[in-house]
Structure formats: structure tokens, C-alpha cells
Design an enzyme around this catalytic site. Structure first.
Site, PDB file in Angstrom:
ATOM      1  N   HIS A  11      30.624  46.521  43.903  1.00 46.57           N
ATOM      2  CA  HIS A  11      30.486  45.080  44.139  1.00 46.57           C
ATOM      3  C   HIS A  11      29.173  44.512  43.568  1.00 46.57           C
ATOM      4  O   HIS A  11      28.101  44.819  44.051  1.00 46.57           O
ATOM      5  CB  HIS A  11      30.536  44.833  45.652  1.00 46.57           C
ATOM      6  N   TYR A  28      31.440  40.515  52.831  1.00 48.95           N
ATOM      7  CA  TYR A  28      31.871  39.186  53.264  1.00 48.95           C
ATOM      8  C   TYR A  28      31.781  39.043  54.780  1.00 48.95           C
ATOM      9  O   TYR A  28      32.546  39.666  55.524  1.00 48.95           O
ATOM     10  CB  TYR A  28      33.315  38.899  52.812  1.00 48.95           C
TER      11      TYR A  28
HETATM   12  P1  NAD Z   1      37.395  29.977  45.253  1.00 50.56           P
HETATM   13  O1  NAD Z   1      37.084  29.368  43.954  1.00 50.56           O
HETATM   14  O2  NAD Z   1      38.665  30.682  45.407  1.00 50.56           O
HETATM   15  O3  NAD Z   1      37.211  28.828  46.351  1.00 50.56           O
HETATM   16  C1  NAD Z   1      37.392  29.079  47.716  1.00 50.56           C
HETATM   17  C2  NAD Z   1      37.153  27.791  48.502  1.00 50.56           C
HETATM   18  O4  NAD Z   1      38.193  26.866  48.180  1.00 50.56           O
HETATM   19  C3  NAD Z   1      37.237  28.016  50.007  1.00 50.56           C
HETATM   20  O5  NAD Z   1      36.373  27.108  50.649  1.00 50.56           O
HETATM   21  C4  NAD Z   1      38.695  27.677  50.304  1.00 50.56           C
HETATM   22  O6  NAD Z   1      38.865  27.333  51.655  1.00 50.56           O
HETATM   23  C5  NAD Z   1      38.910  26.510  49.367  1.00 50.56           C
HETATM   24  N1  NAD Z   1      40.321  26.287  49.024  1.00 50.56           N
HETATM   25  C6  NAD Z   1      41.259  27.201  48.662  1.00 50.56           C
HETATM   26  N2  NAD Z   1      42.452  26.602  48.450  1.00 50.56           N
HETATM   27  C7  NAD Z   1      42.263  25.285  48.674  1.00 50.56           C
HETATM   28  C8  NAD Z   1      43.122  24.162  48.621  1.00 50.56           C
HETATM   29  N3  NAD Z   1      44.402  24.268  48.284  1.00 50.56           N
HETATM   30  N4  NAD Z   1      42.586  22.934  48.917  1.00 50.56           N
HETATM   31  C9  NAD Z   1      41.287  22.812  49.262  1.00 50.56           C
HETATM   32  N5  NAD Z   1      40.419  23.837  49.330  1.00 50.56           N
HETATM   33  C10 NAD Z   1      40.907  25.071  49.031  1.00 50.56           C
HETATM   34  O7  NAD Z   1      36.171  30.965  45.602  1.00 50.56           O
HETATM   35  P2  NAD Z   1      36.067  32.354  46.360  1.00 50.56           P
HETATM   36  O8  NAD Z   1      36.744  32.359  47.674  1.00 50.56           O
HETATM   37  O9  NAD Z   1      34.625  32.712  46.331  1.00 50.56           O
HETATM   38  O10 NAD Z   1      36.800  33.370  45.374  1.00 50.56           O
HETATM   39  C11 NAD Z   1      38.066  33.892  45.638  1.00 50.56           C
HETATM   40  C12 NAD Z   1      38.020  35.340  46.085  1.00 50.56           C
HETATM   41  O11 NAD Z   1      37.634  36.170  44.994  1.00 50.56           O
HETATM   42  C13 NAD Z   1      37.010  35.649  47.203  1.00 50.56           C
HETATM   43  O12 NAD Z   1      37.558  35.319  48.475  1.00 50.56           O
HETATM   44  C14 NAD Z   1      36.781  37.109  46.991  1.00 50.56           C
HETATM   45  O13 NAD Z   1      37.857  37.835  47.554  1.00 50.56           O
HETATM   46  C15 NAD Z   1      36.827  37.226  45.463  1.00 50.56           C
HETATM   47  N6  NAD Z   1      35.472  37.134  44.836  1.00 50.56           N
HETATM   48  C16 NAD Z   1      34.837  38.272  44.487  1.00 50.56           C
HETATM   49  C17 NAD Z   1      33.569  38.219  43.927  1.00 50.56           C
HETATM   50  C18 NAD Z   1      32.873  39.497  43.561  1.00 50.56           C
HETATM   51  O14 NAD Z   1      33.449  40.561  43.647  1.00 50.56           O
HETATM   52  N7  NAD Z   1      31.633  39.458  43.145  1.00 50.56           N
HETATM   53  C19 NAD Z   1      32.946  37.000  43.713  1.00 50.56           C
HETATM   54  C20 NAD Z   1      33.640  35.841  44.038  1.00 50.56           C
HETATM   55  C21 NAD Z   1      34.913  35.921  44.592  1.00 50.56           C
END
Ligand code: NAD
Length: 316
Positions: free
Chosen positions: A121, A56
Site C-alpha cells: 500500500h 482505512y
Molecule cells: P472516489 O473518487 O471513489 O470518491 C469517493 C467519495 O465519493 C466518497 O465520499 C463517496 O461517498 C462519494 N461518492 C461515491 N459515489 C457517489 C455518488 N454516486 N454520488 C455522490 N458521491 C458519491 O475516492 P476513494 O474512495 O478514495 O477511491 C475509491 C477506492 O479506491 C477507495 O475506497 C479505496 O478502496 C481505493 N483507493 C486506494 C488507494 C491506494 O491504494 N493508495 C488510493 C485511493 C483509493
């Protein structure tokens, strides 16, 4: 904040988990003070689970999360920190040599002596037999060294989990992290839950907002979803907004409703987002979800239900 058991690990983690990919500027720039305030607020509101990766922001998320946790001066045993290995800005490398070096580099950036969970990952980007025969045995050694307490695997296609879990010795993988498969538009993870439970695997479900699709701001440029899915999610967000309601709150609450999932990992970049998402969880416990709005949004998303995108290499 509700705490839930994570498989057989003995860890009790917050139902809302803090996804730290936004701290790597993946969804836009985040000033350091804003990042520190987001993490501080998360801790104050009972979030104890933090997820990052060297991928990230090309290691930035790990360094910033480490700084934020140090700045918050939180006792180490009060938090559960997960990071990953095998995927980097430069590409993929799941070799034993790479992951063994990678965990040391992650610990240095995080300023920690150990991580609670070390994930491979996005394993769909290598031959899964490498994960089974080389990467997981290397991670076992890391676990024995005390640098990681538990081992996980992550990725988008759901069939990677059964492939690997059916082939590794029992107990060598503790958790999985699935993303974009348990939210209003895609519930396909549900079918896998009985299998995971039978194996004693803890389930982390990430991206309840479908990586920005279910927000008023919409997804980032790089979002891999097909146009049809993007348009339907935008229509669903518009519908909620016109009714004076929030698609984000509804989406968070929907993802939190399945107790077979230990934590819903949402990416957050500000104290305000933390407050909103924790409030969504609190309100869900107190008064349940807005059923009428949910049915309307489900109807809008019905034509794209479980529509996903390709990720990884073709597996034999
Ligand atoms: P998400 O669905 O959590 O969306 C994140 C987005 O939504 C960001 O732009 C954030 O600023 C916004 N957001 C969050 N709360 C909000 C609110 N209350 N109002 C408006 N916007 C809001 O997607 P993500 O961040 O990709 O997934 C969450 C976490 O899961 C990642 O940060 C990561 O740590 C993990 N992840 C891991 C993998 C993997 O291992 N392959 C893949 C995806 C995500």
C-alpha cells in the site's frame, strides 16, 4: 454488470468495483446498517470486487467490510476481495516481518481464509528497492501459503510502477492499483497502459471521483489537491448542477470508458450511491456518455489537466 479480465490472473471482476475506504469512516460516519445495505445492494447489482486496507479508518474498514460480507452470506468464490499491507494508521512498515504478520491480522478482521489480492500500500513512502528486495519476496511466500492468491502494488506517482516492475522477477506482481490518474481531470495513467499490458499486469484504477473532488458535496478536509484543482472541480460540479446534470455520473462514465482498465474502484457508503454508480455504468453501455456535457466539463478542467500533488519520499 460487465465483468472484465484482470490481467493474467484469470479473475473476472466487475467494471465497477466497491472501494471500502468510506466504510472506515474516512469520508464521514457510516452507521453499520447503512454499510451492510451498501454491500448487499452492490452484490445484488453484480459488483463482485471489494477493496480495503488496514490503513482505512485504522483497521475499521476491514472489520466493517468483513461484517458486511458475512451478513450478506455471499459464497466466497463469488467475490474478489483485495486488501493491503505496509501502510497503517501508525505509519509505514514494508518489512517482511510486518507484512507477514499483517496479512494474518487482515484475514482475522475480514473473517476470511484468504484474500484474492494483497497489495503493498502506497509504496512511494519507502525506498522502492525495499519493495523489490524484501517486500515482494515476502509476499511471494504469502502467496505460496495460500493466504493471498495474487500480489499488487499501489501508489500515486506513476513512475513507481515501472521502477518496481522492471526489477522484480516476471510473475511476482500480478496487478497494480493506481488512483486519481484516470478521470476527467487527470488521464495520465493512459500513457502507462501499453507498458502494463506488455508485462501482463492487471490494472485497477481507483478514485474516479478524484476522492470527492468530482461530487456535489466536494472533497473531505484532508484532501491533498492544490487549491487550484479544488476550485476548478467545484466549478465543473456547479456547471453540471446548473444544467440539471450530475458531475458524479459523468465522471464515473468517463472512467469506465477505457477497456484497458479492468475495474473502476469507487468509494461508496450507501445503497443509494451504489445504485447511482451502477446506473451510470448501465446507462453508458446503453446510450454512451453525454458528449456535450463532457466537452463543457473538459473545457472547465483544461487549465488543471493532469495537475496532481506530491506523495511519498524523494526517491534517489
Ligand atoms: P472516489 O473518487 O471513489 O470518491 C469517493 C467519495 O465519493 C466518497 O465520499 C463517496 O461517498 C462519494 N461518492 C461515491 N459515489 C457517489 C455518488 N454516486 N454520488 C455522490 N458521491 C458519491 O475516492 P476513494 O474512495 O478514495 O477511491 C475509491 C477506492 O479506491 C477507495 O475506497 C479505496 O478502496 C481505493 N483507493 C486506494 C488507494 C491506494 O491504494 N493508495 C488510493 C485511493 C483509493
Amino acid at each position: 454488470m460487465e465483468l472484465r479480465e484482470l490481467g493474467l490472473t484469470g479473475l473476472r471482476i466487475s467494471a465497477v468495483g466497491f472501494g471500502a475506504s468510506p466504510l472506515g469512516h474516512v469520508f464521514g460516519d457510516v452507521p453499520r446498517d447503512t454499510a451492510r445495505a451498501a454491500v448487499r445492494r452492490a452484490l445484488d447489482l453484480g459488483i463482485n470486487f471489494f477493496d480495503t486496507s488496514p490503513y482505512y479508518g485504522g483497521t475499521v474498514s476491514e472489520s466493517v467490510l468483513g461484517d458486511c460480507l458475512r451478513h450478506a452470506a455471499v459464497p466466497r468464490d463469488r467475490i474478489v476481495v483485495a486488501t493491503k499491507c505496509g501502510r497503517y494508521k501508525e505509519g509505514f512498515d514494508f518489512s517482511a516481518k510486518c507484512v507477514t504478520r499483517s496479512v494474518d491480522e487482515s484475514l482475522a478482521r475480514l473473517g476470511l481464509d484468504y484474500v484474492d489480492i494483497l497489495h503493498c500500500h502506497d509504496i512511494e513512502f519507502t525506498n522502492l528497492d525495499q519493495i523489490v528486495n524484501e517486500t515482494i519476496p515476502a509476499l511471494q511466500k504469502i502467496k505460496e501459503s495460500g493466504k493471498a492468491r495474487f500480489i499488487g502494488i499501489t501508489g500515486l506517482p506513476l513512475n513507481i510502477y515501472t521502477y518496481v516492475l522492471d526489477r522484480v522477477p516476471p510473475g511476482s506482481i500480478d496487478v497494480i492499483l493506481s488512483y486519481c490518474h484516470f478521470g476527467i481531470n487527470d488521464t495520465s495513467l493512459v500513457d502507462l497502459l501499453p507498458y502494463l499490458k506488455s508485462k501482463g499486469i492487471g490494472v485497477i484504477s481507483a478514485s474516479p471521483l478524484a476522492m470527492g473532488l468530482l461530487t456535489d458535496n466536494g472533497p473531505p478536509e484532508w484532501h491533498p489537491a492544490p487549491e487550484e484543482l479544488k476550485l476548478a472541480c467545484r466549478a465543473a460540479a456547479d456547471h453540471c448542477r446548473k444544467k440539471g446534470k450530475s458531475i458524479t455520473k459523468l465522471a464515473m462514465q468517463y472512467s469506465l470508458m477505457n477497456n484497458g482498465i479492468s475495474t473502476v474502484l469507487v468509494g461508496m457508503n450507501s445503497a443509494e450511491q451504489v445504485e447511482e454508480n451502477v446506473a451510470a455504468a448501465t446507462e453508458l453501455s446503453a446510450s454512451g456518455i453525454d458528449e456535450e456535457l463532457l466537452h463543457e466539463v473538459e473545457a472547465i478542467l483544461a487549465p488543471v489537466k493532469n495537475l496532481t500533488w506530491l506523495s511519498g519520499i524523494q526517491q534517489a
